[in-house]
Design a protein around this motif. Structure first.
Motif, PDB file in Angstrom:
ATOM      1  N   TYR A   1       0.826  -1.208   0.000  1.00 30.61           N
ATOM      2  CA  TYR A   1       0.000   0.000   0.000  1.00 30.61           C
ATOM      3  C   TYR A   1       0.864   1.264   0.000  1.00 30.61           C
ATOM      4  O   TYR A   1       0.558   2.244  -0.685  1.00 30.61           O
ATOM      5  N   ASN A   2       1.961   1.221   0.748  1.00 32.96           N
ATOM      6  CA  ASN A   2       2.842   2.390   0.859  1.00 32.96           C
ATOM      7  C   ASN A   2       3.913   2.441  -0.217  1.00 32.96           C
ATOM      8  O   ASN A   2       4.608   3.458  -0.356  1.00 32.96           O
ATOM      9  N   GLY A   3       4.085   1.339  -0.958  1.00 37.03           N
ATOM     10  CA  GLY A   3       5.098   1.311  -2.011  1.00 37.03           C
ATOM     11  C   GLY A   3       6.515   1.246  -1.501  1.00 37.03           C
ATOM     12  O   GLY A   3       7.434   1.824  -2.089  1.00 37.03           O
ATOM     13  N   THR A   4       6.710   0.531  -0.378  1.00 39.23           N
ATOM     14  CA  THR A   4       8.057   0.364   0.164  1.00 39.23           C
ATOM     15  C   THR A   4       8.574  -1.030  -0.165  1.00 39.23           C
ATOM     16  O   THR A   4       7.823  -1.909  -0.570  1.00 39.23           O
ATOM     17  N   GLU A   5       9.891  -1.220  -0.015  1.00 35.44           N
ATOM     18  CA  GLU A   5      10.506  -2.498  -0.389  1.00 35.44           C
ATOM     19  C   GLU A   5       9.758  -3.681   0.209  1.00 35.44           C
ATOM     20  O   GLU A   5       9.325  -3.604   1.354  1.00 35.44           O
ATOM     21  N   PRO A   6       9.555  -4.747  -0.594  1.00 39.44           N
ATOM     22  CA  PRO A   6      10.139  -5.016  -1.901  1.00 39.44           C
ATOM     23  C   PRO A   6       9.337  -4.482  -3.084  1.00 39.44           C
ATOM     24  O   PRO A   6       9.621  -4.852  -4.227  1.00 39.44           O
ATOM     25  N   PHE A   7       8.355  -3.628  -2.841  1.00 39.25           N
ATOM     26  CA  PHE A   7       7.511  -3.133  -3.921  1.00 39.25           C
ATOM     27  C   PHE A   7       8.102  -1.853  -4.510  1.00 39.25           C
ATOM     28  O   PHE A   7       8.515  -0.955  -3.771  1.00 39.25           O
ATOM     29  N   PRO A   8       8.135  -1.747  -5.849  1.00 33.10           N
ATOM     30  CA  PRO A   8       8.760  -0.583  -6.483  1.00 33.10           C
ATOM     31  C   PRO A   8       7.891   0.668  -6.481  1.00 33.10           C
ATOM     32  O   PRO A   8       8.377   1.765  -6.732  1.00 33.10           O
ATOM     33  N   ALA A   9       6.605   0.506  -6.206  1.00 31.81           N
ATOM     34  CA  ALA A   9       5.680   1.633  -6.200  1.00 31.81           C
ATOM     35  C   ALA A   9       4.451   1.245  -5.396  1.00 31.81           C
ATOM     36  O   ALA A   9       4.280   0.077  -5.027  1.00 31.81           O
ATOM     37  N   LYS A  10       3.581   2.207  -5.111  1.00 25.22           N
ATOM     38  CA  LYS A  10       2.361   1.918  -4.382  1.00 25.22           C
ATOM     39  C   LYS A  10       1.472   0.981  -5.190  1.00 25.22           C
ATOM     40  O   LYS A  10       1.290   1.173  -6.387  1.00 25.22           O
ATOM     41  N   MET A  11       0.958  -0.038  -4.517  1.00 25.79           N
ATOM     42  CA  MET A  11       0.093  -1.023  -5.148  1.00 25.79           C
ATOM     43  C   MET A  11      -1.370  -0.707  -4.835  1.00 25.79           C
ATOM     44  O   MET A  11      -1.694  -0.233  -3.742  1.00 25.79           O
ATOM     45  N   ASP A  12      -2.250  -0.991  -5.789  1.00 20.90           N
ATOM     46  CA  ASP A  12      -3.689  -0.751  -5.602  1.00 20.90           C
ATOM     47  C   ASP A  12      -4.312  -1.879  -4.788  1.00 20.90           C
ATOM     48  O   ASP A  12      -4.989  -2.759  -5.311  1.00 20.90           O
ATOM     49  N   VAL A  13      -4.068  -1.856  -3.484  1.00 20.52           N
ATOM     50  CA  VAL A  13      -4.577  -2.916  -2.603  1.00 20.52           C
ATOM     51  C   VAL A  13      -5.518  -2.332  -1.554  1.00 20.52           C
ATOM     52  O   VAL A  13      -5.397  -1.170  -1.158  1.00 20.52           O
ATOM     53  N   ALA A  14      -6.478  -3.155  -1.144  1.00 20.11           N
ATOM     54  CA  ALA A  14      -7.384  -2.821  -0.050  1.00 20.11           C
ATOM     55  C   ALA A  14      -7.707  -4.111   0.686  1.00 20.11           C
ATOM     56  O   ALA A  14      -7.538  -5.211   0.153  1.00 20.11           O
TER      57      ALA A  14
END
Length: 309
Positions: free
Chosen positions: A91-104
């Motif tokens: 949700y916040n787009g922090t590691e390991p994610f490269p950007a904010k994800m559209d999650v709920a």
């Protein structure tokens, strides 16, 4: 593997973006077949298929929380089960994610227990003793791996301090039983099948966190809170103190509101059927729906909760 590689995450996202959902045919991302996610996902898919009109869903074996978060955010899966700490990162787009994800979140489900396992006769007595040892930190793309790396980092231990391996639940317990690794990490429900089965054939211990270590973990990773696990929660395993984190049912934040409302309503109206199969879902209650702070409920889930309040 050092952390979860950006290449792996990018590959998952690229693969997910090529997906086109077939009308009314869906998947729910789970995890290893020896964990709790898989039977829970299968039970939910069965209930939804039986109670929602023209709705077909199957449970899909995946690497776990990171993969599931990416796939729901990119519309490859309608739903997924994931650790709250991983969903918060997505949700916040922090590691390991490269950007904010559209999650709920649809609902918090049950707390996951951090198991740092060693043979009962091991000379490893503490988390700090893991340095220089062969340790399975969990499969790439799994919540176990993300949690293990974060917890160790909070205590000043990096992967470079270990002879780290990247094994899933089944491979971890097999390697520990066969003496191929010194320790293994599994983050799963209390009573998770992989650990329960291991204790039937091997004598093991869980490394117990000190109060100071638990405080450091909670400070660095607020999703994790301390838990005292009593003796004999697993066969012949002494009591231990460890962090726990809530698992959640995650969907795309833009998923159809009416559909998610119907799924939420059906899940709670049939929750006793779920609990007959998965005991830890005794924690899956209306009161616990919002246990994961920092990630909003999907509008469809929020609508159902508001109606029931």
């Amino acid at each position: 593997m050092k952390k979860i590689s950006k290449g792996l995450v990018a590959a998952l996202i690229a693969g997910a973006m090529s997906f086109t959902a077939m009308a009314d045919n869906y998947t729910i991302g789970t995890g290893s077949q020896s964990g709790t996610y898989y039977p829970l996902g299968g039970t939910l898919a069965k209930i939804w298929g039986e109670t929602l009109p023209d709705f077909n869903m199957r449970a899909e074996v995946t690497a776990g929380s990171v993969e599931n978060s990416i796939k729901v955010a990119t519309n490859k899966q309608l739903a997924g089960i994931a650790m709250g700490s991983v969903v918060l990162k997505a949700y916040n787009g922090t590691e390991p994610f490269p950007a904010k994800m559209d999650v709920a979140v649809v609902s918090a489900l049950y707390p996951n227990v951090v198991h740092f396992m060693v043979p009962a006769n091991s000379d490893i007595q503490s988390i700090q003793d893991l340095k220089g040892k062969k340790v399975s930190l969990g499969a790439p793309g799994s919540g176990t791996r993300t949690a293990a790396i974060g917890i160790l980092a909070a205590l000043g231990i990096s992967e470079d301090d270990l002879k780290a391996q990247s094994l899933n639940y089944t491979a971890t317990t097999s390697a520990l039983a066969n003496g191929q690794i010194d320790a293994g990490v599994i983050v799963g429900s209390l009573g998770v099948g992989a650990v329960t089965e291991l204790t039937l054939t091997r004598d093991i211990r869980m490394l117990s966190f000190t109060s100071d270590e638990l405080a450091k973990v909670s400070e660095a990773m607020p999703s994790f809170q301390p838990l005292e696990v009593p003796a004999e929660a697993y066969r012949k395993v002494p009591a231990f103190s460890t962090p726990v984190v809530w698992n959640v049912l995650v969907v795309n934040k833009n998923a159809d509101t009416d559909l998610i409302y119907s799924m939420t309503k059906s899940m709670f109206e049939n929750i006793e059927q779920v609990r007959q199969s998965i005991k830890v879902t005794s924690y899956t209650t209306l009161e616990n729906m919002e246990k994961l702070a920092g990630v909003p409920l999907h509008p469809g889930a929020q609508k159902y909760l508001d109606e029931m309040k």
